[in-house]
Every structure is written in structure tokens, then in C-alpha cells.
Scaffold this motif. Structure first.
Motif, short mmCIF file in Angstrom:
data_model
loop_
_atom_site.label_atom_id
_atom_site.label_comp_id
_atom_site.label_asym_id
_atom_site.label_seq_id
_atom_site.Cartn_x
_atom_site.Cartn_y
_atom_site.Cartn_z
N THR A 170 0.84 -1.22 0.00
CA THR A 170 0.00 0.00 0.00
C THR A 170 0.87 1.25 0.00
O THR A 170 1.97 1.26 0.53
N GLY A 176 1.97 4.84 1.24
CA GLY A 176 1.99 5.50 2.55
C GLY A 176 2.22 4.54 3.70
O GLY A 176 1.79 4.79 4.81
N LYS A 210 4.02 2.37 6.69
CA LYS A 210 4.81 2.87 7.83
C LYS A 210 5.97 1.94 8.18
O LYS A 210 6.50 2.04 9.29
N GLY A 244 -5.15 1.50 6.16
CA GLY A 244 -4.26 1.35 5.00
C GLY A 244 -3.71 -0.07 4.96
O GLY A 244 -4.46 -1.04 4.94
N ASN A 285 -10.00 0.21 11.49
CA ASN A 285 -11.01 0.83 10.64
C ASN A 285 -10.39 1.34 9.33
O ASN A 285 -9.28 1.89 9.34
N GLU A 286 -11.12 1.17 8.24
CA GLU A 286 -10.65 1.67 6.93
C GLU A 286 -11.88 1.97 6.09
O GLU A 286 -12.83 1.18 6.05
N LEU A 287 -11.84 3.12 5.39
CA LEU A 287 -12.96 3.55 4.56
C LEU A 287 -13.07 2.73 3.27
O LEU A 287 -14.17 2.50 2.76
N LEU A 346 -10.36 -2.98 0.61
CA LEU A 346 -9.21 -3.20 1.48
C LEU A 346 -9.66 -3.81 2.81
O LEU A 346 -9.09 -4.79 3.31
N GLY A 361 -16.15 5.76 7.84
CA GLY A 361 -15.30 6.94 7.96
C GLY A 361 -14.71 6.87 9.37
O GLY A 361 -15.37 6.34 10.29
N TYR A 384 -4.46 9.37 -3.17
CA TYR A 384 -5.50 8.60 -2.49
C TYR A 384 -6.83 8.75 -3.21
O TYR A 384 -7.21 9.86 -3.60
N TYR A 409 -9.03 13.52 1.28
CA TYR A 409 -9.10 13.97 2.67
C TYR A 409 -8.59 15.40 2.67
O TYR A 409 -7.38 15.65 2.58
C1 LIG Z 1 -1.82 7.16 5.00
S1 LIG Z 1 -2.87 5.79 4.67
C2 LIG Z 1 -2.66 4.78 6.09
C3 LIG Z 1 -1.37 3.98 6.00
C4 LIG Z 1 -1.24 2.91 7.08
N1 LIG Z 1 -1.02 3.47 8.40
C5 LIG Z 1 -0.09 1.96 6.73
O1 LIG Z 1 0.91 1.89 7.47
O2 LIG Z 1 -0.21 1.31 5.69
C6 LIG Z 1 -4.47 6.48 4.83
C7 LIG Z 1 -5.64 5.48 4.69
O3 LIG Z 1 -6.82 6.13 5.12
C8 LIG Z 1 -7.92 5.73 4.32
N2 LIG Z 1 -8.94 6.79 4.44
C9 LIG Z 1 -9.09 7.93 3.70
N3 LIG Z 1 -10.10 8.67 4.19
C10 LIG Z 1 -10.59 8.01 5.28
C11 LIG Z 1 -11.61 8.28 6.24
N4 LIG Z 1 -12.35 9.40 6.16
N5 LIG Z 1 -11.83 7.39 7.23
C12 LIG Z 1 -11.09 6.26 7.33
N6 LIG Z 1 -10.10 5.93 6.45
C13 LIG Z 1 -9.86 6.80 5.44
C14 LIG Z 1 -7.32 5.57 2.93
O4 LIG Z 1 -8.09 4.66 2.18
C15 LIG Z 1 -5.91 5.02 3.27
O5 LIG Z 1 -5.92 3.61 3.24
#
Ligand SMILES: C[S@@+](CC[C@H](N)C(=O)[O-])C[C@H]1O[C@@H](n2cnc3c(N)ncnc32)[C@H](O)[C@@H]1O
Length: 310
Positions: free
Chosen positions: A24, A26, A28, A57, A75-77, A81, A185, A221, A225
Motif C-alpha cells: 500500500t 503510505g 509505515k 491502510g 477501521n478503513e474507509l 481493502l 469513515g 489517495y 481527505y
Molecule cells: C496514509 S494511509 C494509512 C497507512 C497505514 N497506516 C499503513 O501503514 O499502511 C491512509 C488510509 O486512510 C484511508 N482513508 C481515507 N479517508 C478516510 C476516512 N475518512 N476514514 C477512514 N479511512 C480513510 C485511505 O483509504 C488510506 O488507506
């Protein structure tokens, strides 16, 4: 990372038997150890009982971090995924998932045209959840920098090794068994968890970055956001009613730092990460913003070049 370090990391992963479930954008990976140390410290020091990663993510933390005293929420939107993680948890879905991915695993089978269709179908609400999970994995594997948007001929040419995939996912069926996976969300679970004094909430939204005092969203993305979304989130975190401990990952940016200047948040350097979309191996510093102070001994040293941030 040097080829030797990369090799050592692979060996270590193999020994643990735990690999990241899906490529994915982004991710970590480089910060895992530091962030896990910070989470562990927070959970023990403040006697917490529940940990929620609300922007999953690549789901790195529930994959590599297990603290036996806490309940776990992920949680994930993105529905495809999240369905992928649920399918790993459920023995009835697991076989269907790996067989489905297997159907698209042959090198050069998936064309750019197929990829564009898969991109649409995986986000279509009428697509079955496990089918959306299968398409999400295939699109992640065959896209540039795992951005699930741009087709990568080279990766589609390599195909997917199903025996490697099974070897990677089977340990996760146990590791994820206690995680409550939600497809919302972030604000829904946040509003529940924020009232709990015994909760640690980790927020890793799509980032903001500041160039010449101008703050902008990072690209790539599918679920946008916006800066306004960040402000709403930060205001919730610093509100009186937020009793939980909250840690937010982001690049350094003026919007977030304004909360630090006003004494509402703390800011800490946590390490250098590759800018995945750059393709040049470029690195940049990453920070966390928290609503409680974190002691120096759990944090990495700040490289000299970045002291000016503080
Ligand atoms: C920066 S990534 C997270 C990366 C994760 N921590 C990793 O190590 O792989 C941001 C994630 O947030 C999700 N996302 C975007 N808007 C969102 C929302 N409003 N609520 C929850 N998840 C959301 C995206 O689909 C994406 O997978």
C-alpha cells in the motif's frame, strides 16, 4: 535502505513468519519499531485497555504489534481493502480469497484494460465484498508504487506467486482473530472511542505537507481527505470531550504546527521515510502529533538537520 539492510529485514521477516498483508501507498514500515515502542509505553504507562487504528491502510500495526492486554479495533474507509482483512480472518472466505487472486496470478494475464475495469469494480458497492477484496489485492499488486491507480506493466508481467501469498497470509488468520474490523469513515469509531480514558487512538490520514508556508494535500489517495477534514479531526482531538490518548502521523505542516504553538498538541520527530511516489529513493522526516506528552527516552534522536523544526 542499503541492499544489505534490505536483506537483513527480509530474513528477520521470514524468521518471524510475519509479512505485510498487501502493498500500500503510505506504508509505515520504516517507523514500525519506533511507533510500537511509543504505543507500548502509552498503554502501560496510562493503563489502557483498547487500541484503535482508524486509518488502517496496509494494516501494519495489527500485523506486527500484539499487546495481550488490549482489545483491538481496525477501521478503513476503502471497502475492498477492509474486506481483504475480514476475508483473512474468516476461514470460510479465506479459500475463496486466495483462489480468486490465483485466477489473476499468471504473468502477463492482466492487461491495462482489465486493470482499469478492476479499479472500477472493486469500488462498486454492488460488487460482492470478497470479490472486491480479490480485485483490491490484484490492483495493489499490479499498480505503480502500490497506488491502486496506475497500471505497472512490469509487475503484471511478473504475476503473483500464490504459494508465497498463502505463506504470507496463513499466519495472519491467527494474528487478526481478535481484531474488530470496521468499514466506516474514521469519525464513527472515533466518536465512540474518544470518550474512553482507557483508549489509545492512532490516526494516519492521507497527509498534508507545507511548502513555503503553503499547506497542501498529498496526492494519490482515491478517498480525498481535504484540509477542512484535517481541521475537523484536529478540533475533535483537542476538544474537552476527548478523554482518549491520541497519536496522529503526518509530515511537518503549518496547519498542525499551529495547534502545537497554541499548546493544544505535542509534536515529535519519529524517523525518515521514503517518499514512495518519488521513485528516486528520496526520504523525508515524519512526525507524530499527540494530545499527551511523550518522554524523550521512547523517541529516536532528532538528526541535526531537523532540529530547526523545533
Ligand atoms: C496514509 S494511509 C494509512 C497507512 C497505514 N497506516 C499503513 O501503514 O499502511 C491512509 C488510509 O486512510 C484511508 N482513508 C481515507 N479517508 C478516510 C476516512 N475518512 N476514514 C477512514 N479511512 C480513510 C485511505 O483509504 C488510506 O488507506
Amino acid at each position: 535502505m542499503s541492499p544489505l539492510n534490505l536483506q537483513i529485514d527480509r530474513v528477520r521477516d521470514l524468521l518471524n513468519g510475519v509479512h505485510d498483508p498487501i502493498p500500500t501507498l503510505g506504508g509505515k514500515s520504516a517507523l514500525l519499531k519506533t511507533l510500537i515502542r511509543i504505543f507500548d509505553h502509552c498503554i502501560y504507562e496510562h493503563d489502557l485497555n483498547i487500541f484503535g487504528d482508524l486509518f488502517l491502510g496496509g494494516n501494519r500495526f495489527h500485523t506486527h504489534y500484539k499487546n495481550y492486554r488490549i482489545d483491538r479495533i481496525g477501521n478503513e474507509l476503502d471497502r475492498g481493502l477492509l474486506s481483504f482483512y475480514r476475508a483473512i480472518q474468516d476461514p470460510d472466505q479465506f479459500d475463496y480469497l486466495t483462489r480468486g487472486i490465483g485466477a489473476f496470478s499468471r504473468p502477463r494475464l492482466v492487461t491495462k484494460g482489465d486493470f482499469e475495469d478492476f479499479k472500477k469494480w472493486r469500488r462498486d458497492s454492488s460488487t460482492d465484498a470478497v470479490d472486491a477484496a480479490i480485485l483490491t489485492y490484484v490492483v495493489s499488486k499490479y499498480s505503480r508504487a502500490a497506488n491502486r491507480q496506475d497500471f505497472c506493466h512490469l509487475k503484471a508481467g511478473e504475476g503473483i506467486s500464490i504459494s508465497n501469498l498463502k505463506r504470507k497470509l496463513i499466519p495472519l488468520t491467527k494474528i487478526y482473530h481478535d481484531v474488530q474490523f470496521l468499514n466506516e469513515g474514521y469519525d464513527k469509531p472515533f466518536k465512540q472511542l474518544m470518550r474512553r480514558k482507557d483508549a489509545l487512538i492512532y490516526l494516519d490520514p492521507p497527509y498534508l505537507t507545507s511548502v513555503d508556508n503553503y499547506t497542501e494535500e498529498t496526492e494519490g489517495y482515491e478517498d480525498k481527505y481535504s484540509t477542512a477534514d484535517h481541521i475537523i479531526m484536529l478540533d475533535r482531538v483537542v476538544s474537552e470531550s476527548c478523554k482518549a490518548k491520541v497519536i496522529i502521523s503526518n509530515y511537518f505542516n503549518e496547519l498542525y504546527f499551529d495547534y502545537v504553538r497554541r499548546g493544544l498538541l505535542y509534536c515529535y520527530f519519529v524517523g525518515m521515510v521514503h517518499v514512495s511516489s518519488s521513485g528516486t529513493g528520496r526520504k523525508r522526516p515524519e512526525f507524530i502529533f499527540s494530545n499527551y506528552p511523550i518522554p524523550e527516552y521512547v523517541l529516536p534522536h532528532i538528526p541535526h538537520d531537523f532540529r530547526y523544526y523545533f
